[in-house]
Design a protein around this motif. Structure first.
Motif, PDB file in Angstrom:
ATOM      1  N   GLU A  79       0.930  -1.378  -0.153  1.00  0.00           N
ATOM      2  CA  GLU A  79       0.084  -0.046   0.119  1.00  0.00           C
ATOM      3  C   GLU A  79       0.802   1.428  -0.069  1.00  0.00           C
ATOM      4  O   GLU A  79       1.988   1.258   0.545  1.00  0.00           O
ATOM      5  N   ASN A  80       0.301   2.351  -0.523  1.00  0.00           N
ATOM      6  CA  ASN A  80       0.763   3.565  -0.622  1.00  0.00           C
ATOM      7  C   ASN A  80       0.567   4.414   0.656  1.00  0.00           C
ATOM      8  O   ASN A  80      -0.745   4.412   1.063  1.00  0.00           O
ATOM      9  N   LYS A  81       1.538   5.123   1.474  1.00  0.00           N
ATOM     10  CA  LYS A  81       1.178   5.580   2.721  1.00  0.00           C
ATOM     11  C   LYS A  81       1.407   7.051   2.675  1.00  0.00           C
ATOM     12  O   LYS A  81       1.379   7.754   3.777  1.00  0.00           O
ATOM     13  N   GLY A  82       1.457   7.639   1.419  1.00  0.00           N
ATOM     14  CA  GLY A  82       1.559   9.090   1.344  1.00  0.00           C
ATOM     15  C   GLY A  82       3.162   9.851   1.772  1.00  0.00           C
ATOM     16  O   GLY A  82       3.944   9.011   1.955  1.00  0.00           O
ATOM     17  N   ILE A  83       2.931  10.900   2.297  1.00  0.00           N
ATOM     18  CA  ILE A  83       4.071  11.720   2.681  1.00  0.00           C
ATOM     19  C   ILE A  83       4.730  11.035   4.030  1.00  0.00           C
ATOM     20  O   ILE A  83       5.890  11.150   3.953  1.00  0.00           O
ATOM     21  N   LYS A  84       3.979  10.397   4.676  1.00  0.00           N
ATOM     22  CA  LYS A  84       4.646   9.700   5.882  1.00  0.00           C
ATOM     23  C   LYS A  84       5.688   8.683   5.500  1.00  0.00           C
ATOM     24  O   LYS A  84       6.749   8.214   5.962  1.00  0.00           O
ATOM     25  N   GLU A  85       5.750   8.199   3.992  1.00  0.00           N
ATOM     26  CA  GLU A  85       6.746   7.246   3.614  1.00  0.00           C
ATOM     27  C   GLU A  85       8.088   8.012   3.544  1.00  0.00           C
ATOM     28  O   GLU A  85       9.001   7.449   3.607  1.00  0.00           O
ATOM     29  N   VAL A  86       7.767   9.358   2.992  1.00  0.00           N
ATOM     30  CA  VAL A  86       9.031  10.281   2.863  1.00  0.00           C
ATOM     31  C   VAL A  86       9.747  10.369   4.217  1.00  0.00           C
ATOM     32  O   VAL A  86      10.975  10.328   4.172  1.00  0.00           O
ATOM     33  N   PHE A  87       8.630  10.782   5.097  1.00  0.00           N
ATOM     34  CA  PHE A  87       9.323  11.044   6.576  1.00  0.00           C
ATOM     35  C   PHE A  87      10.200   9.730   7.086  1.00  0.00           C
ATOM     36  O   PHE A  87      11.051   9.819   7.727  1.00  0.00           O
ATOM     37  N   ASP A  88       9.591   8.354   6.872  1.00  0.00           N
ATOM     38  CA  ASP A  88      10.074   7.255   7.479  1.00  0.00           C
ATOM     39  C   ASP A  88      11.675   7.127   6.717  1.00  0.00           C
ATOM     40  O   ASP A  88      12.450   6.841   7.346  1.00  0.00           O
ATOM     41  N   SER A  89      11.739   7.819   5.458  1.00  0.00           N
ATOM     42  CA  SER A  89      12.854   7.390   4.703  1.00  0.00           C
ATOM     43  C   SER A  89      14.029   8.367   5.249  1.00  0.00           C
ATOM     44  O   SER A  89      15.207   7.981   5.388  1.00  0.00           O
ATOM     45  N   VAL A  90      13.535   9.627   5.367  1.00  0.00           N
ATOM     46  CA  VAL A  90      14.591  10.496   5.841  1.00  0.00           C
ATOM     47  C   VAL A  90      14.891  10.319   7.232  1.00  0.00           C
ATOM     48  O   VAL A  90      16.072  10.679   7.720  1.00  0.00           O
ATOM     49  N   GLU A  91      14.059  10.081   8.127  1.00  0.00           N
ATOM     50  CA  GLU A  91      14.243  10.069   9.556  1.00  0.00           C
ATOM     51  C   GLU A  91      14.692   8.666  10.298  1.00  0.00           C
ATOM     52  O   GLU A  91      15.554   8.363  10.865  1.00  0.00           O
ATOM     53  N   SER A  92      14.344   7.496   9.331  1.00  0.00           N
ATOM     54  CA  SER A  92      14.756   6.264  10.135  1.00  0.00           C
ATOM     55  C   SER A  92      15.690   5.353   9.279  1.00  0.00           C
ATOM     56  O   SER A  92      16.043   4.436   9.467  1.00  0.00           O
ATOM     57  N   GLY A  93      15.963   5.649   7.976  1.00  0.00           N
ATOM     58  CA  GLY A  93      17.060   5.437   7.057  1.00  0.00           C
ATOM     59  C   GLY A  93      16.477   4.279   6.170  1.00  0.00           C
ATOM     60  O   GLY A  93      17.123   3.672   5.492  1.00  0.00           O
ATOM     61  N   LYS A  94      15.035   4.255   6.260  1.00  0.00           N
ATOM     62  CA  LYS A  94      14.497   3.299   5.350  1.00  0.00           C
ATOM     63  C   LYS A  94      14.447   4.044   3.894  1.00  0.00           C
ATOM     64  O   LYS A  94      14.506   5.248   3.647  1.00  0.00           O
ATOM     65  N   ASN A  95      14.535   2.932   2.868  1.00  0.00           N
ATOM     66  CA  ASN A  95      14.712   3.290   1.646  1.00  0.00           C
ATOM     67  C   ASN A  95      13.137   3.669   0.776  1.00  0.00           C
ATOM     68  O   ASN A  95      12.419   2.692   1.150  1.00  0.00           O
ATOM     69  N   LEU A  96      13.115   4.366  -0.094  1.00  0.00           N
ATOM     70  CA  LEU A  96      11.701   4.344  -0.568  1.00  0.00           C
ATOM     71  C   LEU A  96      12.196   3.410  -2.219  1.00  0.00           C
ATOM     72  O   LEU A  96      12.907   3.906  -3.105  1.00  0.00           O
TER      73      LEU A  96
END
Length: 424
Positions: A79-96
């Motif tokens: 699923e797409n989770k919107g801008i929270k996906e970008v936050f997760d990538s920037v802050e937790s090190g997860k990749n998009l």
């Protein structure tokens, strides 16, 4: 040894510069393409609805169903989770992952084109952020510039959507990064420069064609009232989205979400077709007639219904599986909120304010309150109308709306999960 270090550092900066330019070009191209393809689909499907409203009973169902099958079979159920996906990538090190580019592009297009009452802004943000994420992964030299390249992609995407390079830069800073550095400035400024240059070459017009001649200082008190009301409405929008999405997620089967969402969306659109898609078509129509409108009971009832129901139909769209966020809905609600306030104060207080100006200021106020980004909202709205005449009232109202919103509710739709994590 010093020469080697200097050479290495110079090579890294050069790679960052080249990569930022490339990210800016690709993000701008994607953003413009999504914008025009979505406009084409939405306009053509709206033309079918005018003579035959029965299309409203099938378009949302088709849109949600297609998105479900694409997500299930093409994108492997993710699923797409919107801008929270970008936050997760920037802050937790997860990749998009790279599939976010076609996923958000296609799902955003189908959602809005087939009547989903949201916009393509969030789809653009996530897909352009994914472009920046891919760029940093491809080169060992750029590992430490992940946030900068993600922000470069997002800044270029927002610039292309709203014809405002300052809005792109400020959105990347106020909403995504929240940190300023030399590398951030270089990456985002270069990507935005490429994006804006491409817009000039393509002669992309502003989103809304309006002429703002002047504004009156005597309108400031009423602008302040508008800012406070926008702040209150943004909290209503945030609460609606979070609550209704939560209720939809209680339904175990996606088919039930689709059927319920399509039914509710179709039913509302039958009575308020202005809420179809991103709603920009309705804004354009009312911008043209705003200064000639008089306050009547039918007009008041329609505007109030639009302001109250738009957050609900947006939430239903997202709950049923549509792609999007609160960006376009905030602009839409703000425009009609501004129009209503202007008509009310002119009728009952003989204020002699200009309704067109209040529509413009209302857009920025509501967006600022909804995403907690006053400078982004100010320059974005100046970009979509191609005019800075209202800069002073926009600046005042954007901050008032944001402060009002945050005093009542410290989080917004994008930061809600983040706040819960910190609280726990």
């Amino acid at each position: 040894m010093k020469n080697i270090k200097r050479y290495y550092k110079g090579a890294v900066w050069l790679k960052l510069i080249v990569t930022s330019l490339l990210v800016g070009f690709l993000s701008c191209t994607l953003s413009i393409s999504l914008k025009h393809i979505t406009e084409h689909f939405e306009d053509n499907l709206l033309e079918r609805i005018v003579p035959n409203k029965l299309y409203l009973l099938i378009f949302p169902l088709i849109g949600f169903t297609v998105i479900y099958f694409l997500r299930h079979y093409l994108f492997k159920g993710k699923e797409n989770k919107g801008i929270k996906e970008v936050f997760d990538s920037v802050e937790s090190g997860k990749n998009l992952p790279s599939y976010k580019i076609p996923s958000h592009f296609v799902n955003g297009l189908i959602t809005v084109g087939f009547g989903g009452s949201t916009g393509i802004e969030v789809s653009t943000v996530v897909s352009t952020a994914a472009i920046g994420n891919i760029a940093y992964k491809k080169e060992r030299f750029l590992k430490k510039y992940k946030t900068e390249l993600i922000c470069a992609g997002v800044a270029a995407g927002i610039t292309a959507l709203f014809s405002s390079p300052l809005a792109g830069l400020l959105f990347a800073y106020e909403v995504i990064s929240r940190r300023l550095s030399k590398s951030f400035i270089i990456a985002t400024v270069l990507s935005v420069s490429v994006a804006y240059g491409l817009l000039l070459v393509l002669d992309e017009p502003p989103l809304f064609h309006v002429t703002i001649n002047f504004w009156k200082w005597t309108a400031i008190p009423y602008f302040i009232v508008l800012g406070i009301i926008a702040g209150l409405n943004s909290v209503y929008l945030t609460k609606c989205v979070l609550l209704i999405k939560k209720q939809f997620f209680k339904l175990q089967k996606q088919s039930h979400r689709i059927i319920l969402g399509a039914f509710m969306l179709s039913l509302i659109l039958l009575f308020l077709p202005q809420l179809y898609g991103d709603g920009y078509h309705a804004i354009k129509e009312n911008l043209e007639t705003a200064n000639t409108l008089s306050l009547t009971l039918p007009i008041t009832a329609v505007i109030i219904a639009i302001i109250i129901i738009k957050p609900i139909i947006t939430s239903v769209t997202l709950g049923a599986g549509g792609d999007g966020g609160v960006f376009a809905p905030s602009i839409f609600i703000g425009a009609f909120l501004g129009l209503l306030v202007a008509l009310l104060v002119n009728t009952f207080f003989n204020a002699a304010v200009i309704p067109l100006n209040f529509m413009i200021v209302g857009m920025a106020a509501m967006l600022s309150a909804s995403i907690h980004a006053p400078l982004t909202s100010l320059f974005l709205v100046c970009g979509v109308i191609g005019d800075y005449t209202l800069f002073v009232p926009l600046l005042i109202v954007c901050y008032i709306a944001k402060i009002t919103s945050k005093r009542i509710c410290s989080y917004n739709v994008y930061t809600y999960k983040e706040k819960l994590i910190h609280a726990g």
